[in-house]
Design an enzyme around this catalytic site. Sequence first.
Site, mmCIF file in Angstrom:
data_model
loop_
_atom_site.group_PDB
_atom_site.id
_atom_site.type_symbol
_atom_site.label_atom_id
_atom_site.label_comp_id
_atom_site.label_asym_id
_atom_site.label_seq_id
_atom_site.Cartn_x
_atom_site.Cartn_y
_atom_site.Cartn_z
ATOM 1 N N ASP A 1 -54.331 95.434 -12.486
ATOM 2 C CA ASP A 1 -54.618 96.714 -13.139
ATOM 3 C C ASP A 1 -53.521 97.721 -12.831
ATOM 4 O OD1 ASP A 1 -56.137 98.876 -14.417
ATOM 5 O OD2 ASP A 1 -56.255 99.641 -12.376
ATOM 6 N N ARG B 1 -49.400 100.865 -19.593
ATOM 7 C CA ARG B 1 -50.193 101.481 -20.670
ATOM 8 C C ARG B 1 -49.894 102.974 -20.760
ATOM 9 N NH1 ARG B 1 -55.710 100.652 -18.609
ATOM 10 N NH2 ARG B 1 -56.374 101.881 -20.377
ATOM 11 N N SER C 1 -59.991 98.091 -16.632
ATOM 12 C CA SER C 1 -59.273 98.779 -15.568
ATOM 13 C C SER C 1 -60.255 99.372 -14.549
ATOM 14 C CB SER C 1 -58.410 99.870 -16.213
ATOM 15 O OG SER C 1 -57.921 100.761 -15.266
ATOM 16 N N HIS D 1 -68.025 106.096 -9.920
ATOM 17 C CA HIS D 1 -66.697 106.239 -10.504
ATOM 18 C C HIS D 1 -66.765 107.192 -11.695
ATOM 19 C CE1 HIS D 1 -62.565 104.952 -11.309
ATOM 20 N NE2 HIS D 1 -62.871 105.199 -12.574
#
Length: 458
Positions: A164, A171, A186, A85
């Site tokens: 999330d 957010r 997240s 990621h």
Amino acid sequence: MNVVDLITKKRDGGEHSRDELRFLMEGVVEGKIPDYQLAAWAMAVYFQGMTPAEATALTQAMAASGETLNLQGLAPAGQLIVDKHSSGGVGDKTTLAVGPIVAACGLPVGKMSGRGLSFSGGTIDKLEGIPGWSASLSMTQFRRQLQEVGLVVAAQTATLAPADQRLYALRDVTGTVPSLPLIAGSIMSKKLAAGADGIVLDVKCGRGAFMETLTQARELAQLMVSIGRGAGRGVTALITAMEQPLGRAVGNNLEVREAIDALHGRGPQDFQELTEAVAIEMLLLGDATLRGLQGASGKEAALAAAGDRVKGAIDSGAAFAKFVEFVVAQGGEEGSVVEPGRLATAPVALEMRAEREGVIRGLDARAVGMAVVGLGGGRRRKGDAIDHRVGVVVAAKVGEQVGDGDLLLTVHAADGESAKVAAAQLRQTYTIVEEVVDSADDEPGSFGVPVVLERITS
Ligand code: URA
């Protein structure tokens, strides 16, 4: 339990219990907590932070808020399934090259990826520029392709870590994205829910990343490694430079071409280096022989062996062959990747040249990313359509010497007007100085090269 009490508790610097965080995340998914209360809570977390134990409990509650993938039994005996990621950057096409290399080395890679938002690009957008390629796979198709091809990339489904998805959207519009525990929660909730045994995190650092300083990036990486460890997963984090764009291409089809170059071992130096470093870390976490070698002969021997495997997959053509197999398995047109010149190109190319001689001291990745969004290559809002053809190709990178009139970058645009607008925006992107003076380690702008800055492992 009552949401107002939990907001007040966090506002005043209190520590949430595991049950409180589970209650909050369940309320988020069930729609019981209105946006204004959730936003107030996120702002309280932004200012007060969280302890590592709280951040771990938050991540686990978010991961458990939806479906979790069970990838057990899909890897060959002894191998583990490893995911990667990136925390998001400009010109970051690493997954496109790393996935096929690792899969060609015999380690299955099953990845849920995202789309780009704002200045930061997304893997799914890049792959969707290949005619016919589809990111929508059922769970059965995902598992079958993972087993048969060893490489699958799908769009994140709405059922994976839905807490999330709702929290992130909120957010994004309430100034609470850059909170360490919220970013860590997240990212790691999606990774835990996606089921891999091991995770390699590419934590970007610099002007083109959410973490602008090395100190912040290190703190985020340590937190995510500790959350992964707490959940029983092997995690390695690389902190990598995102001060200037990664590689030379920014923009979807341009990046696919550059990823194909890297699969042939011919990518720009920083991108090739990062691709190989991430692939090596994935092999070290997941490959049975390399894990054994690490135990018996130490890290250096295992690192060297992993490096040889990665080079072997590239030099033999196995990595590129795996990429073609993966593209075709997901409906993509083989000819467009075998001859990447066939991928659609923008009709207008506008060159920007240096107006003085000197050394490139800075190249603002975020400004390049935003210019590509302006050209139509990214989206300002979720759901915006994108033009895969457009983008920017950087000719001069940090540390390089340029003469007056030398090429700095080329804007690839849908029309002359948008090319001129992008070129005007990009005029301030470069800092060209007579000579480079060392700056403090933690100052943004001081880490354009090399690309891998630090390695943190569980
Ligand atoms: N990427 C994510 O998935 N979440 C964040 O909060 C930031 C980057």
